[in-house]
Design a protein around this motif. Structure first.
Motif, PDB file in Angstrom:
ATOM      1  N   UNK A 286       0.838  -1.202   0.000  1.00 35.19           N
ATOM      2  CA  UNK A 286       0.000   0.000   0.000  1.00 35.19           C
ATOM      3  C   UNK A 286       0.872   1.251   0.000  1.00 35.19           C
ATOM      4  N   UNK A 287       1.923   1.239   0.806  1.00 38.42           N
ATOM      5  CA  UNK A 287       2.837   2.387   0.858  1.00 38.42           C
ATOM      6  C   UNK A 287       3.522   2.594  -0.499  1.00 38.42           C
ATOM      7  N   UNK A 288       3.914   1.482  -1.128  1.00 40.21           N
ATOM      8  CA  UNK A 288       4.554   1.552  -2.442  1.00 40.21           C
ATOM      9  C   UNK A 288       3.595   2.129  -3.487  1.00 40.21           C
ATOM     10  N   UNK A 289       2.365   1.673  -3.471  1.00 43.09           N
ATOM     11  CA  UNK A 289       1.369   2.152  -4.435  1.00 43.09           C
ATOM     12  C   UNK A 289       1.059   3.638  -4.219  1.00 43.09           C
ATOM     13  N   UNK A 290       0.934   4.023  -2.983  1.00 41.86           N
ATOM     14  CA  UNK A 290       0.629   5.432  -2.691  1.00 41.86           C
ATOM     15  C   UNK A 290       1.714   6.343  -3.262  1.00 41.86           C
ATOM     16  N   UNK A 291       2.960   5.920  -3.083  1.00 37.97           N
ATOM     17  CA  UNK A 291       4.079   6.721  -3.558  1.00 37.97           C
ATOM     18  C   UNK A 291       4.172   6.679  -5.082  1.00 37.97           C
ATOM     19  N   UNK A 292       4.036   5.482  -5.652  1.00 31.90           N
ATOM     20  CA  UNK A 292       4.175   5.322  -7.099  1.00 31.90           C
ATOM     21  C   UNK A 292       3.057   6.039  -7.863  1.00 31.90           C
ATOM     22  N   UNK A 294       1.616   8.650  -6.726  1.00 37.85           N
ATOM     23  CA  UNK A 294       1.727  10.058  -6.351  1.00 37.85           C
ATOM     24  C   UNK A 294       0.389  10.593  -5.814  1.00 37.85           C
ATOM     25  N   UNK A 295      -0.147   9.847  -4.839  1.00 38.91           N
ATOM     26  CA  UNK A 295      -1.422  10.230  -4.232  1.00 38.91           C
ATOM     27  C   UNK A 295      -1.203  10.828  -2.850  1.00 38.91           C
ATOM     28  N   UNK A 296      -1.850  11.932  -2.589  1.00 40.49           N
ATOM     29  CA  UNK A 296      -1.749  12.543  -1.259  1.00 40.49           C
ATOM     30  C   UNK A 296      -2.453  11.671  -0.220  1.00 40.49           C
ATOM     31  N   UNK A 297      -3.565  11.106  -0.627  1.00 40.69           N
ATOM     32  CA  UNK A 297      -4.268  10.165   0.255  1.00 40.69           C
ATOM     33  C   UNK A 297      -4.640   8.939  -0.565  1.00 40.69           C
ATOM     34  N   UNK A 298      -4.514   7.771   0.059  1.00 42.73           N
ATOM     35  CA  UNK A 298      -4.751   6.512  -0.631  1.00 42.73           C
ATOM     36  C   UNK A 298      -6.024   5.880  -0.078  1.00 42.73           C
TER      37      UNK A 298
END
Length: 609
Positions: A286-292, A294-298
């Motif tokens: 989840x952390x990887x996806x949020x960063x990849x 480029x989402x402020x909130x996931x």
């Protein structure tokens, strides 16, 4: 945009003529069925007299069961194609009423079988080969003897048989026939009503988070508007489960759900324990996806979109060819049979108005399996096709190799073949692409399988366990109580990088298994763990060629075994021991391996993320 059924060519629709050519033929078999059923009471007090009478009785029971499969499923399948089909609904209720009366008239059977000493029954089976096919189910009656009541009590309980299914029927009407879908306008200016199928496509292909949010809110509000009614329905199901468990001398609903298949309670609790202990890779993902991304909130509705912009659409014909090619490692016989399963008339492919959502494969022993899809051209739909064909192959192989009495495999092993097929498809597609974006999408598809089939289903199993315990301990069930369980579980499993939307908590209202088959979903996770272990034994080059070949034979033997043994034993024969916790821990190891691959590919495509 939804097409009406008459706009779709016949090759993409079920051919129910294979079951009955028309309602007249169905009525004729219904009359025959009633005649068979009327014969059953004549055997009361006689089946214990000698083996010849018992064999007559067993043969009559099988005739009833096989005919009932067809008579019941013909209107059932028609209603799944159109929940507003009045004729099918009436016919289905007619069959249900007939079966309810038959259950009352036949409630004496199991108690009377138990008046026959077990040793006598074994000698009858040994002396009469015609009874051999029934050895396992007959011995199961003796194993479960303490949960069988006296004939008068069984008859009393049988009066409630039809009524016990009412909460599920109400849920089906509310969530399918009477549901009101909400319309949204997407950023491209197009408007659409958000059905289950439309929602699935938007969240997996629309790269605009605001569009995904709109689709999420539209779909979940369709359920949230009736949240108190859904909670009331679910409360009645929880109360029903505990009441029926207690009436049969079980300590809990879970024990009643597991004991008929001889599943130890600690398999269920070990699954939850192991998964809770191994949430680190899920949180890492989840952390990887949020960063990849480029989402402020996931959010949960961000969970299906590919990290890379990959929206390739697959025609249904392309999907068929790809799935067929992928199963070649299982041999020419498996390939040939799967090609047969893709025959016209076996699949109902596209979403249409009032058609049941999701996908399934349903077998009729004397006809063939029927697969329901809502194919929308996404990669996920291709994998769904492979998944349902796995079920169909399991049914076909069991039907070919087992007599009717032991042809049906248990739910506990039901998802092994389906998830195995998905893995075959993944490896084949990875092998045949040089497109880095497609590789990333495929790795994510595999990870999505782990998340959706293992972690999410275990989370749902955790939810069911907690909800049932509340009722069994005398607690209250409301929509807020159920929302709170879900909210806590999503935080525990997914971590703080997932923003928990208020509407997300209502997910319990849109999971049909909670209402139609309680304590079902954990078996997705146990089957997934079993499938992962079997796939490793068959394909991992660390094993010798001979070892892999033997593992493949053991796997195919599993698919051919139907219900000829307890499922834990069937899996052990195939090489998987779910009584050992490391069978579940292996999933997290594979998850981390795929995450490492994903990070490598992302670096090639995007650089450091």
């Amino acid at each position: 945009m939804l097409k009406n059924r008459d706009e779709i060519t016949q090759q993409y629709k079920w051919n129910l003529n294979d079951v009955y050519p028309n309602w007249t033929a169905w009525e004729n078999d219904l009359t025959t069925l009633k005649g068979y059923m009327s014969e059953i009471p004549k055997y009361q007090g006689k089946i214990s007299q000698n083996s010849n009478i018992f064999i007559e009785f067993v043969n009559l029971e099988e005739k009833i069961s096989r005919l009932l499969d067809k008579v019941y499923l013909y209107p059932y399948l028609q209603r799944d194609l159109d929940s507003t089909n009045e004729t099918a609904s009436v016919k289905l209720q007619e069959v249900e009423g007939i079966y309810a009366n038959y259950s009352i008239a036949s409630s004496w059977i199991t108690p009377e079988i138990l008046t026959i000493p077990k040793e006598t029954m074994i000698s009858w089976i040994n002396d009469n080969p015609v009874l051999e096919a029934n050895r396992f189910p007959l011995m199961e009656i003796y194993r479960l003897q303490e949960h069988v009541l006296s004939a008068d009590k069984e008859k009393l309980l049988s009066y409630f048989g039809q009524y016990l299914g009412v909460p599920s029927d109400i849920y089906s009407e509310l969530s399918t026939s009477d549901i009101k879908w909400n319309e949204i306008e997407l950023t491209d200016g197009s408007k659409t009503f958000v059905t289950n199928g439309v929602y699935s496509k938007i969240i997996s292909t629309d790269r605009n988070q605001e569009d995904r949010k709109k689709a999420f809110e539209a779909l979940y509000n369709s359920f949230n508007v009736n949240k108190n009614t859904y909670a009331s329905i679910y409360k009645s199901i929880l109360q029903r489960d505990f009441s029926t468990a207690q009436s049969r001398n079980y300590k809990s609903s879970l024990e009643k759900a597991l004991n008929p298949n001889n599943i130890p309670l600690d398999v269920y609790t070990s699954l939850i324990e192991s998964t809770r202990e191994n949430t680190a890779p899920l949180k890492r993902y989840i952390a990887l996806r949020k960063k990849a991304l480029d989402l402020k909130s996931y959010h949960y509705y961000d969970n299906s979109i590919n990290i890379v912009d990959y929206n390739k659409e697959f025609t249904y014909e392309e999907a068929k060819d790809t799935v067929l090619e992928s199963v070649k490692p299982l041999g020419t016989d498996y390939y040939r049979d799967l090609n047969t399963a893709l025959s016209e008339g076996w699949l109902d492919v596209y979403e249409t108005p009032n058609k049941r959502s999701g996908a399934y494969s349903l077998n009729i022993y004397d006809v063939h399996p029927y697969m329901l899809l809502n194919y929308n051209g996404t990669m996920d739909s291709v994998f769904t096709l492979a998944h349902e064909l796995g079920h169909t192959m399991h049914s076909m192989l069991s039907t070919k190799n087992q007599p009717y009495s032991i042809s049906s495999y248990t739910i506990f092993v039901a998802e092994v073949a389906s998830t195995f097929n998905e893995r075959l498809l993944l490896d084949n597609m990875l092998k045949n692409t040089n497109d880095s974006k497609e590789k990333i999408a495929l790795i994510e598809q595999a990870i999505g399988g782990i998340v959706g089939t293992y972690y999410i289903q275990t989370l749902f199993a955790d939810y069911e366990y907690q909800a049932h315990q509340i009722v069994e301990n005398g607690g209250a069930i409301t929509s807020d109580v159920l929302n709170n369980i879900m909210s806590n579980l999503f935080t525990e499993y997914f971590g703080n990088d997932l923003t928990m939307d208020e509407l997300q908590k209502i997910i319990w209202a849109r999971i049909p298994h909670f209402y139609n088959s309680p304590y079902y979903v954990y078996q997705y996770a146990t089957s997934f763990a079993s499938s992962a272990n079997l796939y490793n034994r068959i394909t991992n080059p660390e094993y010798s060629l001979d070892e892999r070949e033997q593992a493949k034979k053991a796997y195919l033997t599993l698919l051919k075994s139907g219900g000829n043994d307890h499922p834990m034993n069937q899996l052990k024969k195939a090489g998987v021991d779910l009584s050992k916790k490391d069978a579940f821990d292996a999933v997290a190891i594979e998850f981390n391996r795929l995450l490492d691959l994903l990070e490598e590919e992302l670096k090639k495509e995007k650089g450091d993320i």
